[in-house]
Design an enzyme around this catalytic site. Structure first.
Site, PDB file in Angstrom:
ATOM      1  N   GLN A 191     -32.900  45.684  53.392  1.00 23.63           N
ATOM      2  CA  GLN A 191     -33.926  46.723  53.285  1.00 23.63           C
ATOM      3  C   GLN A 191     -35.072  46.354  54.212  1.00 23.63           C
ATOM      4  O   GLN A 191     -35.458  45.191  54.293  1.00 23.63           O
ATOM      5  CB  GLN A 191     -34.413  46.763  51.823  1.00 23.63           C
ATOM      6  CG  GLN A 191     -35.894  47.029  51.616  1.00 23.63           C
ATOM      7  CD  GLN A 191     -36.248  48.486  51.791  1.00 23.63           C
ATOM      8  OE1 GLN A 191     -35.410  49.358  51.577  1.00 23.63           O
ATOM      9  NE2 GLN A 191     -37.472  48.762  52.203  1.00 23.63           N
ATOM     10  N   ARG A 193     -39.024  47.942  55.938  1.00 24.91           N
ATOM     11  CA  ARG A 193     -40.013  48.986  56.261  1.00 24.91           C
ATOM     12  C   ARG A 193     -40.927  48.412  57.325  1.00 24.91           C
ATOM     13  O   ARG A 193     -42.100  48.700  57.394  1.00 24.91           O
ATOM     14  CB  ARG A 193     -40.792  49.407  55.017  1.00 24.91           C
ATOM     15  CG  ARG A 193     -41.425  48.241  54.279  1.00 24.91           C
ATOM     16  CD  ARG A 193     -42.226  48.723  53.078  1.00 24.91           C
ATOM     17  NE  ARG A 193     -42.392  47.674  52.108  1.00 24.91           N
ATOM     18  CZ  ARG A 193     -43.570  47.240  51.672  1.00 24.91           C
ATOM     19  NH1 ARG A 193     -44.690  47.765  52.111  1.00 24.91           N
ATOM     20  NH2 ARG A 193     -43.645  46.296  50.769  1.00 24.91           N
ATOM     21  N   ASN A 194     -40.349  47.532  58.146  1.00 23.63           N
ATOM     22  CA  ASN A 194     -41.143  46.815  59.130  1.00 23.63           C
ATOM     23  C   ASN A 194     -40.429  46.865  60.477  1.00 23.63           C
ATOM     24  O   ASN A 194     -39.244  47.146  60.547  1.00 23.63           O
ATOM     25  CB  ASN A 194     -41.268  45.359  58.690  1.00 23.63           C
ATOM     26  CG  ASN A 194     -42.566  44.737  59.181  1.00 23.63           C
ATOM     27  OD1 ASN A 194     -43.149  45.179  60.181  1.00 23.63           O
ATOM     28  ND2 ASN A 194     -43.012  43.707  58.498  1.00 23.63           N
ATOM     29  N   GLY A 285     -36.365  40.275  49.402  1.00 20.15           N
ATOM     30  CA  GLY A 285     -37.421  39.546  50.101  1.00 20.15           C
ATOM     31  C   GLY A 285     -38.445  38.949  49.149  1.00 20.15           C
ATOM     32  O   GLY A 285     -38.466  39.237  47.953  1.00 20.15           O
ATOM     33  N   ARG A 286     -39.282  38.124  49.725  1.00 22.67           N
ATOM     34  CA  ARG A 286     -40.447  37.621  49.016  1.00 22.67           C
ATOM     35  C   ARG A 286     -41.389  38.818  48.843  1.00 22.67           C
ATOM     36  O   ARG A 286     -41.609  39.580  49.778  1.00 22.67           O
ATOM     37  CB  ARG A 286     -41.091  36.555  49.898  1.00 22.67           C
ATOM     38  CG  ARG A 286     -42.180  35.763  49.256  1.00 22.67           C
ATOM     39  CD  ARG A 286     -42.648  34.704  50.267  1.00 22.67           C
ATOM     40  NE  ARG A 286     -43.700  33.882  49.697  1.00 22.67           N
ATOM     41  CZ  ARG A 286     -44.978  34.240  49.678  1.00 22.67           C
ATOM     42  NH1 ARG A 286     -45.366  35.376  50.209  1.00 22.67           N
ATOM     43  NH2 ARG A 286     -45.869  33.442  49.134  1.00 22.67           N
ATOM     44  N   ASP A 287     -41.909  39.013  47.640  1.00 19.93           N
ATOM     45  CA  ASP A 287     -42.770  40.155  47.327  1.00 19.93           C
ATOM     46  C   ASP A 287     -42.117  41.472  47.754  1.00 19.93           C
ATOM     47  O   ASP A 287     -42.754  42.347  48.333  1.00 19.93           O
ATOM     48  CB  ASP A 287     -44.148  39.994  47.981  1.00 19.93           C
ATOM     49  CG  ASP A 287     -45.193  40.930  47.357  1.00 19.93           C
ATOM     50  OD1 ASP A 287     -45.017  41.319  46.193  1.00 19.93           O
ATOM     51  OD2 ASP A 287     -46.161  41.290  48.052  1.00 19.93           O
ATOM     52  N   HIS A 288     -40.836  41.604  47.453  1.00 17.21           N
ATOM     53  CA  HIS A 288     -40.062  42.785  47.824  1.00 17.21           C
ATOM     54  C   HIS A 288     -40.724  44.047  47.244  1.00 17.21           C
ATOM     55  O   HIS A 288     -40.998  44.123  46.057  1.00 17.21           O
ATOM     56  CB  HIS A 288     -38.634  42.637  47.276  1.00 17.21           C
ATOM     57  CG  HIS A 288     -37.680  43.651  47.809  1.00 17.21           C
ATOM     58  ND1 HIS A 288     -36.731  43.336  48.759  1.00 17.21           N
ATOM     59  CD2 HIS A 288     -37.524  44.959  47.559  1.00 17.21           C
ATOM     60  CE1 HIS A 288     -36.046  44.425  49.055  1.00 17.21           C
ATOM     61  NE2 HIS A 288     -36.505  45.435  48.332  1.00 17.21           N
ATOM     62  N   ALA A 289     -40.939  45.048  48.106  1.00 18.68           N
ATOM     63  CA  ALA A 289     -41.520  46.337  47.691  1.00 18.68           C
ATOM     64  C   ALA A 289     -42.886  46.182  47.029  1.00 18.68           C
ATOM     65  O   ALA A 289     -43.305  47.026  46.261  1.00 18.68           O
ATOM     66  CB  ALA A 289     -40.572  47.105  46.774  1.00 18.68           C
TER      67      ALA A 289
END
Ligand SMILES: [Zn+2]
Length: 381
Positions: A191, A193-194, A285-289
């Site tokens: 996933q 958004r970057n 991910g770390r701190d996903h969403a």
């Protein structure tokens, strides 16, 4: 590596497309919906939200909010809902079947209204987002919703038109057929958004050492101020994959839905959607969403302990950085050197790059990617 592609969530891929059954849509009570909502309606019809066949009713809504599961016990953490005011809700209930239309009044779907119900906005927000702080974008959205929710199945008659942004959208039926054609037995969903840094690339390639295929799946949709624009995420990833990835090992598919910033609950939601696409594994991910500092960086990892029945395996890779002593991309599991040797592209570095046009070092961002970003007028939402 051995493995198998999971069945869709709930074991059946939902398909709510109706071919040319326009019935008497022209005479139906019509509700105009936003483009964002239309995206999610098409996602329902394509089975991206399987097993949902429409907007959730009160039983499922309460169950999702209270337990993170549907009424039948199946994992589900982010309710897909349609809000309206009391007066309109009554008309919809009376009509039974209503047409859903775009803001330019193009009718594209039928909603079979099953129930209308009220909901406690603050309690729901608190449970989904773990905060009732109105500054949280998800809380703000829920608090500003109209007072009634409408549950019922949808039938979509007309697809959203193809646009450059939608060129890489695929349905789960299509991605599953492609995975099967490639003969992959394990697929890792990523996933994003970057825009891609080399650190993201190295993480994805580390996963490719272990599994048959990589499913790069950027989220295209409404984001918060300061996030990169959709066109930019798309074009930078295409440049990266074109220049640096073995094509037969990668699928690049866009997912058109809004970020909810629900942190751990959204990590589960993201995993379920990728399971529907045919992924056997999903990188969390770390701190996903996450957004701001609402969630503990590893809360999105911890929550998977409550969802051992998910049938898509979460992968918790440590964050990658370039180590000046190792002379390579490393992480805390395989490198002994302190933070003074680590190089990372921080958000601040990125913003500096955008404002000054200064290209980052080639080992931190591929020049093909950086060039696209610095040549873009307004890269941020
Ligand atoms: Zn090192």
């Amino acid at each position: 590596m051995a493995g198998s592609i999971p069945l869709p969530h709930g074991n059946k891929l939902i398909d709510r497309f109706v071919v040319s059954d326009k019935k008497n849509m022209q005479d139906m009570y019509t509700l105009q919906v936003s483009n964002e909502l239309r995206n999610d309606i098409e996602n329902i019809a394509d089975g991206i939200f399987s097993p949902l066949e429409g907007f959730v009713g009160e039983g499922d809504f309460q169950s999702i909010v209270k337990t993170g599961r549907l009424n039948n016990g199946l994992a589900w953490t982010v309710p897909i809902i349609l809000d309206t005011d009391e007066q309109e809700a009554r008309k919809m209930k009376d009509a039974g079947e209503i047409a859903l239309a775009t803001d330019s009044n193009e009718k594209f779907a039928i909603l079979h209204v099953e129930e209308v119900y009220s909901f406690d906005k603050i309690a729901s927000a608190k449970s989904i987002y773990q905060t009732d702080d109105i500054k949280h974008p998800g809380v703000e959205k829920i608090v500003n919703m109209k007072d009634r929710l409408v549950g019922g199945k949808v039938d979509v008659i007309k697809r959203i038109e193809r646009s450059p942004l939608r060129k890489y959208r695929m349905t789960p039926a299509e991605t599953r057929a492609e995975i099967s054609r490639k003969g992959w037995k394990s697929v890792v969903g990523f996933q994003t958004r970057n825009v891609p840094h080399v650190a993201h690339e190295m993480l994805q390639k580390a996963a490719l050492n272990l599994y048959d295929g990589l499913f790069v799946n950027p989220l295209i949709g409404k984001k918060k101020q300061g996030d990169f624009k959709d066109e930019l995420i798309l074009s930078t990833y295409l440049a990266l994959i074109d220049g640096y990835y073995p094509k037969q090992m990668v699928m690049f598919v866009t997912l058109h839905t809004d970020m909810r910033y629900a942190g751990p609950k959204e990590a589960i939601h993201h995993a379920i959607m990728r399971k529907n696409f045919g992924c056997s594994h999903f990188i969390v991910g770390r701190d996903h969403a996450g957004v701001g500092s609402y969630y503990h960086p590893f809360a999105a990892h911890e929550i998977f302990k409550d969802y051992t029945d998910l049938e898509i395996e979460p992968l918790f890779f440590p964050a990658f950085y370039y180590c000046k002593r190792c002379l390579m991309y490393s992480n805390e599991r395989n490198c002994s050197h302190g933070p003074e040797f680590r190089e990372e592209l921080s958000g601040t570095n990125m913003r500096k790059m955008v404002s000054s046009g200064e290209m980052p070092a080639n080992h931190l961002m591929r020049p093909e990617v950086a060039k696209i970003i610095v040549s873009y007028n307004e890269p941020f939402v």
